[in-house]
Motif scaffolding. Structure first.
Motif, PDB file in Angstrom:
ATOM      1  N   UNK A 140       0.831  -1.203   0.000  1.00  0.00           N
ATOM      2  CA  UNK A 140       0.000   0.000   0.000  1.00  0.00           C
ATOM      3  C   UNK A 140       0.859   1.243   0.000  1.00  0.00           C
ATOM      4  N   UNK A 141       0.489   2.217  -0.833  1.00  0.00           N
ATOM      5  CA  UNK A 141       1.191   3.498  -0.898  1.00  0.00           C
ATOM      6  C   UNK A 141       0.296   4.610  -0.354  1.00  0.00           C
ATOM      7  N   UNK A 142       0.919   5.674   0.089  1.00  0.00           N
ATOM      8  CA  UNK A 142       0.193   6.908   0.398  1.00  0.00           C
ATOM      9  C   UNK A 142       0.951   8.075  -0.213  1.00  0.00           C
ATOM     10  N   UNK A 143       0.401   8.624  -1.309  1.00  0.00           N
ATOM     11  CA  UNK A 143       0.994   9.793  -1.947  1.00  0.00           C
ATOM     12  C   UNK A 143       0.359  11.025  -1.317  1.00  0.00           C
ATOM     13  N   UNK A 144       1.006  11.544  -0.280  1.00  0.00           N
ATOM     14  CA  UNK A 144       0.425  12.623   0.516  1.00  0.00           C
ATOM     15  C   UNK A 144       1.027  13.963   0.098  1.00  0.00           C
ATOM     16  N   UNK A 145       0.739  14.999   0.849  1.00  0.00           N
ATOM     17  CA  UNK A 145       1.217  16.342   0.505  1.00  0.00           C
ATOM     18  C   UNK A 145       2.731  16.435   0.597  1.00  0.00           C
ATOM     19  N   UNK A 146       3.312  15.848   1.643  1.00  0.00           N
ATOM     20  CA  UNK A 146       4.731  16.046   1.911  1.00  0.00           C
ATOM     21  C   UNK A 146       5.607  14.837   1.619  1.00  0.00           C
ATOM     22  N   UNK A 147       4.994  13.679   1.321  1.00  0.00           N
ATOM     23  CA  UNK A 147       5.808  12.472   1.182  1.00  0.00           C
ATOM     24  C   UNK A 147       5.062  11.391   0.426  1.00  0.00           C
ATOM     25  N   UNK A 148       5.812  10.360   0.039  1.00  0.00           N
ATOM     26  CA  UNK A 148       5.247   9.118  -0.476  1.00  0.00           C
ATOM     27  C   UNK A 148       5.649   8.014   0.485  1.00  0.00           C
ATOM     28  N   UNK A 149       4.656   7.363   1.081  1.00  0.00           N
ATOM     29  CA  UNK A 149       4.913   6.307   2.065  1.00  0.00           C
ATOM     30  C   UNK A 149       4.501   4.966   1.480  1.00  0.00           C
ATOM     31  N   UNK A 150       5.107   3.910   2.002  1.00  0.00           N
ATOM     32  CA  UNK A 150       4.754   2.549   1.592  1.00  0.00           C
ATOM     33  C   UNK A 150       4.637   1.670   2.823  1.00  0.00           C
ATOM     34  N   UNK A 151       3.644   0.793   2.821  1.00  0.00           N
ATOM     35  CA  UNK A 151       3.460  -0.200   3.878  1.00  0.00           C
ATOM     36  C   UNK A 151       3.224  -1.558   3.223  1.00  0.00           C
ATOM     37  N   UNK A 152       3.895  -2.579   3.727  1.00  0.00           N
ATOM     38  CA  UNK A 152       3.751  -3.928   3.183  1.00  0.00           C
ATOM     39  C   UNK A 152       3.202  -4.837   4.273  1.00  0.00           C
ATOM     40  N   UNK A 153       2.117  -5.562   3.942  1.00  0.00           N
ATOM     41  CA  UNK A 153       1.504  -6.527   4.859  1.00  0.00           C
ATOM     42  C   UNK A 153       1.765  -7.938   4.364  1.00  0.00           C
ATOM     43  N   UNK A 154       1.889  -8.876   5.305  1.00  0.00           N
ATOM     44  CA  UNK A 154       1.978 -10.282   4.913  1.00  0.00           C
ATOM     45  C   UNK A 154       0.576 -10.903   4.904  1.00  0.00           C
ATOM     46  N   UNK A 155       0.497 -12.195   4.715  1.00  0.00           N
ATOM     47  CA  UNK A 155      -0.801 -12.866   4.578  1.00  0.00           C
ATOM     48  C   UNK A 155      -1.604 -12.877   5.868  1.00  0.00           C
ATOM     49  N   UNK A 156      -0.956 -12.585   7.004  1.00  0.00           N
ATOM     50  CA  UNK A 156      -1.683 -12.501   8.276  1.00  0.00           C
ATOM     51  C   UNK A 156      -2.005 -11.055   8.634  1.00  0.00           C
ATOM     52  N   UNK A 157      -1.763 -10.154   7.687  1.00  0.00           N
ATOM     53  CA  UNK A 157      -2.044  -8.717   7.823  1.00  0.00           C
ATOM     54  C   UNK A 157      -1.144  -8.031   8.833  1.00  0.00           C
ATOM     55  N   UNK A 158       0.014  -8.588   9.069  1.00  0.00           N
ATOM     56  CA  UNK A 158       1.043  -7.933   9.873  1.00  0.00           C
ATOM     57  C   UNK A 158       1.930  -7.088   8.977  1.00  0.00           C
ATOM     58  N   UNK A 159       2.368  -5.956   9.499  1.00  0.00           N
ATOM     59  CA  UNK A 159       3.291  -5.102   8.747  1.00  0.00           C
ATOM     60  C   UNK A 159       4.668  -5.746   8.749  1.00  0.00           C
ATOM     61  N   UNK A 160       5.219  -5.941   7.545  1.00  0.00           N
ATOM     62  CA  UNK A 160       6.546  -6.527   7.437  1.00  0.00           C
ATOM     63  C   UNK A 160       7.575  -5.518   6.949  1.00  0.00           C
ATOM     64  N   UNK A 161       7.103  -4.401   6.385  1.00  0.00           N
ATOM     65  CA  UNK A 161       8.048  -3.382   5.951  1.00  0.00           C
ATOM     66  C   UNK A 161       7.317  -2.070   5.717  1.00  0.00           C
ATOM     67  N   UNK A 162       8.027  -0.976   5.929  1.00  0.00           N
ATOM     68  CA  UNK A 162       7.492   0.339   5.586  1.00  0.00           C
ATOM     69  C   UNK A 162       8.649   1.235   5.165  1.00  0.00           C
ATOM     70  N   UNK A 163       8.336   2.240   4.374  1.00  0.00           N
ATOM     71  CA  UNK A 163       9.370   3.156   3.893  1.00  0.00           C
ATOM     72  C   UNK A 163       8.721   4.485   3.547  1.00  0.00           C
TER      73      UNK A 163
END
Length: 557
Positions: free
Chosen positions: A14-37
């Motif tokens: 999942x990405x978020x292209x917001x006003x000040x930044x572009x964020x990324x969040x990655x979920x695994x198959x159990x919906x736990x966050x495994x990475x963000x940037x």
């Protein structure tokens, strides 16, 4: 219960292209966050020379835009960064969040460029000439007052436009922005073959073709009939000629926009079967990320803009606030209030009054008493949306205010408060405005609970003030970036709906996982005492009374 399981090694981006930044969040198959940037636009793409991700045009009052290519280059950069940490081949679906109301204007012939991207070159180098206007109007722009008035008049008034589209005409909304471009730059409008929102724009990059605008984000344009979930003919005609063709079709938020483009398969080794689920706006994605699904719950997002939102099955559009289709429910709606003066205004007061320290800011808030000795402040660094008031700062001291009655209470204006009182006046003022306008818009009072998100939700003293003013428990999620988390959840949800061949309630997807995943909320502040809540109600009424006078004197309403 339906089988809502995913392949064990599946990932959802999942990405978020917001006003000040572009964020990324990655979920695994159990919906736990495994990475963000995250890519911060100002610091990591300094050659665009933005301040807080935007340009403020000194030659046109209220005009605030962002360079479209900056968003393209940010996508290049964050994927390069993620490629060293993720196996893109495991990503089953991608979705995203875009700052609402921002618009992108594709030059005639650009669809050909999109469909023929060369994986040996960066996106930004291939799309440098793809836009008929290189700077995108965004949600902070307030240069379209005349266009708003004209559109409202053409459809039968502000309330009629709100009944149709979910909101009266707002300067930042895409319809008035399009009309302004048509009126002031007709050659640009005629050389535009497609108009995207920020959400559908980045989705278009990912599928190598024009993505549909989703029904939820499309409601933030003053162009869509929210009940029919289709473009409104009367609103389109009031805005610009030939507009429907330039907008393309609408799609449900859970629909698949397409498979990921071969550019990303060849350059980053995505699986060619990776789905791109419709992108939507940042506030709708926050609703998904906060797992808001019970009427009576409210969410408060404390970010660059502050928002208050909840859900309903029977929206009642009015002259203030906004109604959007619920992005994770094909029949429901989300209702929302938006404030332009959010985190940047808090940062300004912090810098001026609290030694540029959030720790000092929080201490000042803790050390000052509730109700602030009768001090009320209005702080507008930008032209405010709710209420409609220009840049300015207004401070008042209530005389003879005990908190028990407004009888005999009067106020006088002052130029400044002491630093500690300034901090509390700002925070209390923002939250009292939220409570007052939320109640006026028909949101629950008191709410069953509030879920807080956004950067300022990390401040415990702000959360305690929310609980005291609204009179309910306040919860936070395990991460403040609910928009990119919501986008990753929506990627999984869209993948699941596609697999089933029909809509599946998103709650089934995490029903047995909520307490074990990154989605779980935790109690951050308990409700204040009832007597104080009542006193804050009187304080709120006095603030709204002063606000109404300011609007009559200075505002556009």
């Amino acid at each position: 219960m339906e089988d809502c399981s995913f392949s064990p090694d599946s990932l959802f981006l999942g990405f978020d292209s917001s006003t000040q930044s572009l964020k990324a969040t990655v979920l695994d198959a159990t919906l736990n966050i495994v990475h963000s940037d995250m890519v911060n636009f100002d610091s990591e793409l300094p050659h665009y020379k933005t301040k807080d991700g935007v340009y403020r045009d000194p030659s046109v009052t209220g005009r605030i835009v962002s360079p479209t290519l900056m968003w393209v280059e940010a996508l290049d950069l964050i994927l390069e960064r993620l490629s060293s940490k993720l196996d893109f081949a495991k990503i089953a679906a991608v979705s995203g969040s875009g700052q609402q109301h921002g618009s992108v204007y594709w030059k005639t012939g650009s669809s050909v460029k999109l469909s023929a991207l060369d994986s040996k070159k960066q996106l930004v180098d291939q799309l440098v000439d793809a836009f008929s206007i290189k700077e995108s109007p965004i949600w902070m722009d307030s240069s379209t007052t005349d266009q708003c008035k004209a559109i409202e008049k053409a459809v039968g008034g502000a309330l009629e436009l709100s009944r149709i589209s979910g909101s009266r005409a707002h300067e930042r909304y895409t319809g008035p922005q399009i009309r302004r471009i048509f009126e002031t730059q007709p050659e640009v409008y005629h050389d535009t073959e497609r108009i995207s929102l920020v959400s559908s724009f980045v989705a278009s990059l990912l599928i190598g073709g024009y993505a549909c605008i989703d029904e939820t984000d499309g409601a933030g344009m003053n162009l869509m009939d929210i009940k029919q979930r289709a473009w409104s003919k009367i609103a389109l005609e009031a805005t610009a000629p030939g507009l429907e063709e330039k907008l393309g079709k609408l799609a449900p938020a859970h629909a698949v926009a397409g498979f990921i483009a071969s550019y990303f398969v060849d350059r980053f080794r995505f699986n060619k079967n990776c789905l791109v689920v419709q992108w939507s706006g940042d506030n709708p994605n926050s609703l998904a990320g906060l797992t808001l699904n019970t009427p009576g719950d409210l969410a408060i997002s404390l970010g660059t803009s502050d928002t208050v939102f909840g859900i309903t099955s029977d929206p009642q559009p009015s002259s203030e606030g906004h109604v959007f289709p619920n992005p994770v429910d094909t029949k429901g709606y989300m209702v929302m209030l938006v404030y332009k003066n959010g985190s940047l205004t808090r940062e300004d007061v912090r810098n001026q009054c609290a030694d540029k320290s959030w720790e000092v800011f929080g201490r000042f808030l803790q050390q000052t008493p509730p109700l602030n000795g009768g001090k009320i402040g209005f702080y507008y660094k930008e032209y405010e949306i709710l209420p409609s008031l220009p840049v300015g700062f207004h401070r008042y001291i209530l005389e003879n205010f005990t908190g028990d009655t407004l009888d005999g209470t009067s106020e006088h204006e002052v130029k400044e408060f002491d630093s500690q009182s300034e901090v509390r006046a700002l925070v209390e003022g923002q939250l009292l405005s939220m409570r007052g306008h939320a109640e006026r818009f028909g949101m629950p009072s008191p709410p069953k609970r509030i879920i807080a998100t956004g950067g300022a939700s990390a401040n415990q003293n702000i959360l305690k003030t929310i609980a005291a003013i609204f009179g309910c428990d306040v919860y936070t999620v395990q991460r403040t970036d609910s928009a990119s988390l919501g986008a990753a959840l929506r990627a999984a949800h869209g993948w699941l709906c596609n697999k089933k061949g029909s809509f599946v309630p998103i709650s089934l997807m995490y029903a047995d996982k909520l307490d074990k995943t990154s989605l779980g909320c935790k109690l951050s502040a308990a409700a204040g005492d009832k007597e104080l809540v009542t006193k804050y109600g009187l304080f709120m009424n006095k603030r709204l009374e002063i606000e109404n006078r300011l609007v009559q004197k200075l505002g556009r309403l």
